[in-house]
Design a protein around this motif. Structure first.
Motif, PDB file in Angstrom:
ATOM      1  N   LYS A   1     -15.242 -31.977 -46.545  1.00 13.55           N
ATOM      2  CA  LYS A   1     -15.696 -30.627 -46.213  1.00 13.55           C
ATOM      3  C   LYS A   1     -15.342 -29.705 -47.377  1.00 13.55           C
ATOM      4  CE  LYS A   1     -16.841 -32.020 -42.114  1.00 13.55           C
ATOM      5  NZ  LYS A   1     -18.239 -32.230 -41.777  1.00 13.55           N
TER       6      LYS A   1
ATOM      7  N   TYR B   1     -14.346 -25.878 -46.702  1.00 12.00           N
ATOM      8  CA  TYR B   1     -13.364 -25.502 -45.688  1.00 12.00           C
ATOM      9  C   TYR B   1     -12.157 -24.840 -46.341  1.00 12.00           C
ATOM     10  CZ  TYR B   1     -15.252 -27.924 -41.569  1.00 12.00           C
ATOM     11  OH  TYR B   1     -15.997 -28.313 -40.495  1.00 12.00           O
TER      12      TYR B   1
ATOM     13  N   GLU C   1      -8.920 -23.621 -41.799  1.00 10.52           N
ATOM     14  CA  GLU C   1      -9.951 -24.326 -41.032  1.00 10.52           C
ATOM     15  C   GLU C   1      -9.616 -25.809 -40.905  1.00 10.52           C
ATOM     16  OE1 GLU C   1     -14.071 -21.941 -41.908  1.00 10.52           O
ATOM     17  OE2 GLU C   1     -13.209 -23.085 -43.570  1.00 10.52           O
TER      18      GLU C   1
END
Length: 82
Positions: free
Chosen positions: A24, A27, A31
């Motif tokens: 990700k 992110y 998060e």
């Protein structure tokens, strides 16, 4: 989260092209920690580091503990995933 293995060596520039559920890139630390704190032990997220150039951040849940580590890929070195 299940287990996924990639058994080849990928140049750093191509790591960002991988579309794995555990990668990700955008992110934030918060998060990643929030998602992993609600996940099963052994779950993890790799994201682009916000403080280390050519680096990544690993957030992993071990038992009930959240561990965060910075991962840096030196110039000319492959990032091996798997």
């Amino acid at each position: 989260m299940g287990t996924h293995h990639i058994n080849y060596c990928t140049p750093h520039t191509e790591v960002k092209e991988l579309e794995q559920y555990w990668y990700k890139p955008n992110y934030t630390r918060e998060e990643a920690v929030d998602i992993i704190s609600h996940a099963e032990p052994g779950s993890f997220i790799v994201r682009d580091s916000q403080s280390v150039m050519r680096g990544y951040a690993l957030t992993i849940k071990v038992s009930e503990i959240i561990i965060r580590r910075k991962l840096k890929v030196p110039p000319g070195v492959c990032a091996c995933v798997g």
